[in-house]
Design an enzyme around this catalytic site. Structure first.
Site, PDB file in Angstrom:
ATOM      1  N   GLU A 148     -27.796  54.241 -31.769  1.00 38.18           N
ATOM      2  CA  GLU A 148     -28.336  52.891 -31.617  1.00 38.18           C
ATOM      3  C   GLU A 148     -27.456  51.900 -32.371  1.00 38.18           C
ATOM      4  OE1 GLU A 148     -32.799  52.988 -30.603  1.00 38.18           O
ATOM      5  OE2 GLU A 148     -32.663  53.020 -32.768  1.00 38.18           O
ATOM      6  N   GLU A 193     -33.886  50.341 -38.785  1.00 35.88           N
ATOM      7  CA  GLU A 193     -34.805  49.428 -39.479  1.00 35.88           C
ATOM      8  C   GLU A 193     -35.332  50.072 -40.760  1.00 35.88           C
ATOM      9  OE1 GLU A 193     -37.264  48.698 -36.058  1.00 35.88           O
ATOM     10  OE2 GLU A 193     -35.586  47.632 -35.138  1.00 35.88           O
ATOM     11  N   ASN A 210     -40.092  53.805 -28.676  1.00 37.25           N
ATOM     12  CA  ASN A 210     -40.370  53.526 -30.093  1.00 37.25           C
ATOM     13  C   ASN A 210     -41.110  52.190 -30.146  1.00 37.25           C
ATOM     14  OD1 ASN A 210     -40.392  52.928 -32.783  1.00 37.25           O
ATOM     15  ND2 ASN A 210     -38.167  52.692 -32.996  1.00 37.25           N
ATOM     16  N   TRP A 211     -42.404  52.278 -30.372  1.00 33.11           N
ATOM     17  CA  TRP A 211     -43.223  51.058 -30.333  1.00 33.11           C
ATOM     18  C   TRP A 211     -43.068  50.215 -31.587  1.00 33.11           C
ATOM     19  CZ3 TRP A 211     -48.568  53.094 -28.168  1.00 33.11           C
ATOM     20  CH2 TRP A 211     -48.365  53.553 -26.864  1.00 33.11           C
ATOM     21  N   LYS A 212     -42.416  50.760 -32.618  1.00 30.83           N
ATOM     22  CA  LYS A 212     -42.266  50.048 -33.887  1.00 30.83           C
ATOM     23  C   LYS A 212     -43.665  49.616 -34.374  1.00 30.83           C
ATOM     24  CE  LYS A 212     -37.618  49.062 -32.449  1.00 30.83           C
ATOM     25  NZ  LYS A 212     -36.428  48.211 -32.485  1.00 30.83           N
ATOM     26  N   GLY A 252     -32.863  44.956 -29.992  1.00 33.44           N
ATOM     27  CA  GLY A 252     -33.728  43.787 -29.890  1.00 33.44           C
ATOM     28  C   GLY A 252     -32.978  42.490 -29.635  1.00 33.44           C
ATOM     29  N   SER A 283     -31.640  47.618 -26.576  1.00 35.43           N
ATOM     30  CA  SER A 283     -31.867  46.783 -25.393  1.00 35.43           C
ATOM     31  C   SER A 283     -31.744  47.554 -24.081  1.00 35.43           C
ATOM     32  CB  SER A 283     -30.937  45.558 -25.400  1.00 35.43           C
ATOM     33  OG  SER A 283     -31.184  44.767 -26.550  1.00 35.43           O
ATOM     34  N   HIS A 316     -34.277  55.625 -38.524  1.00 40.69           N
ATOM     35  CA  HIS A 316     -34.070  54.443 -37.678  1.00 40.69           C
ATOM     36  C   HIS A 316     -33.367  53.361 -38.509  1.00 40.69           C
ATOM     37  CE1 HIS A 316     -34.837  50.909 -35.236  1.00 40.69           C
ATOM     38  NE2 HIS A 316     -34.997  51.749 -34.227  1.00 40.69           N
ATOM     39  N   GLY A 326     -37.066  50.363 -27.376  1.00 35.22           N
ATOM     40  CA  GLY A 326     -37.985  49.539 -28.165  1.00 35.22           C
ATOM     41  C   GLY A 326     -38.782  48.629 -27.251  1.00 35.22           C
ATOM     42  N   GLY A 327     -38.346  47.390 -27.136  1.00 34.03           N
ATOM     43  CA  GLY A 327     -39.081  46.339 -26.409  1.00 34.03           C
ATOM     44  C   GLY A 327     -39.590  46.758 -25.040  1.00 34.03           C
TER      45      GLY A 327
HETATM   46  P1  13P Z   1     -34.827  47.609 -28.323  1.00 40.93           P
HETATM   47  O1  13P Z   1     -34.905  48.481 -27.106  1.00 40.93           O
HETATM   48  O2  13P Z   1     -35.976  46.657 -28.449  1.00 40.93           O
HETATM   49  O3  13P Z   1     -33.490  46.968 -28.470  1.00 40.93           O
HETATM   50  O4  13P Z   1     -34.995  48.599 -29.596  1.00 40.93           O
HETATM   51  C1  13P Z   1     -34.189  49.704 -29.676  1.00 40.93           C
HETATM   52  C2  13P Z   1     -34.673  50.547 -30.786  1.00 40.93           C
HETATM   53  O5  13P Z   1     -34.525  50.223 -31.948  1.00 40.93           O
HETATM   54  C3  13P Z   1     -35.374  51.786 -30.427  1.00 40.93           C
HETATM   55  O6  13P Z   1     -35.533  52.595 -31.546  1.00 40.93           O
END
Ligand code: 13P
Length: 256
Positions: free
Chosen positions: A168, A98, A11-13, A174, A215, A96, A236-237
């Site tokens: 999640e 967010e 997930n590149w956000k 993050g 993470s 998600h 994510g990251g």
């Molecule tokens: P991180 O891997 O950066 O913690 O993000 C997780 C996430 O929200 C994937 O959707």
């Protein structure tokens, strides 16, 4: 025993321009195509979907969107429908944390989106997870199972079977703080799979795929994927770096 194909989704956000996204997938391609036993998916921002879909045509790397609207079309300024995504993406992330936190998405909206995604033959990745206060108050299990039940409300067993659920925990996103693999496995299994079993029975629960997210990286993926109820990760990251993401795919493949 049911075997569930592992699924790693990046997930590149809100990261990467279309040009950067194409450069990324071109570099990723030779590194992950040797591992077809892992379903590898990248989820770029909407504007990069056409270019990424083009760059990956004929390649076994999935493309996903990060969100969508439940309506087919209409007066929803700024939104994108499943009908518009079909052909560009095979997957859609829904609910998600967010989106729930910053864009006021509700369980009811998640349920409507899920139905629209399925109606267009796309694979939904539905996110659930508790925040830090809920975790510390000890209400994780009831909160997460409530989110699962609300998301799946009104779906048939065969529809539910095709849903991917990502657990999640918000406090792990993050932050560099991963849930321990035991804790992640307990919630994925007992709570998420348990809620699915309560709705549809054990067979559907054993078929549905459940990811962990928060993470996850190349250092902890091996331990997470060794857990019996964790079928993949939503990343994510670490998914923004070609080598880290490819390494996660390789580790997952070699474990299975
Ligand atoms: P991180 O891997 O950066 O913690 O993000 C997780 C996430 O929200 C994937 O959707």
């Amino acid at each position: 025993m049911v075997t569930r194909k592992p699924i790693l989704a990046g997930n590149w956000k809100m990261n990467k321009t279309p040009a950067e996204a194409v450069e990324f997938v071109r570099a990723l391609r030779p590194k992950v195509t040797p591992y077809p036993q892992v379903e590898t998916v990248v989820c770029p921002p909407f504007v990069a979907l056409p270019a990424v879909a083009d760059a990956l045509r004929g390649v076994k790397i999935g493309v996903g969107a990060q969100n969508m609207h439940w309506a087919e079309n209409g007066a929803y300024t700024g939104e994108v429908s499943a009908a518009m995504l079909a052909g560009l993406a095979g997957y859609v992330i829904i609910g998600h944390s967010e989106r729930r936190q910053f864009f006021a998405e509700t369980d009811e909206g998640v349920n409507k989106k899920l139905k629209a995604v399925l109606a267009h033959g796309l694979v939904p990745i539905v996110c659930v997870g508790e925040d830090l206060a809920q975790n510390e108050a000890g209400v994780t299990d009831s909160f997460v199972s409530g989110q699962v039940r609300a998301a799946l409300a009104g779906l048939s067993a065969s529809q539910a079977t095709g849903v991917v659920i990502a657990y999640e925990p918000i406090w792990a996103i993050g932050t560099g703080k991963t849930a321990t693999s035991e804790v992640a496995n307990r919630v994925c299994g007992l709570v998420v799979r348990g809620a699915v079993a309560g709705l549809y029975g054990e067979q559907v629960a054993q078929t549905i795929r459940i990811q962990y997210g928060g993470s996850a990286n190349e250092k902890n993926i091996g331990e997470l994927m060794a857990m019996p109820d964790i079928d993949g990760a939503l990343i994510g990251g670490a998914s923004l770096k070609v080598d880290a993401f490819a390494e996660m795919v390789r580790i997952t493949a070699e474990q299975r």
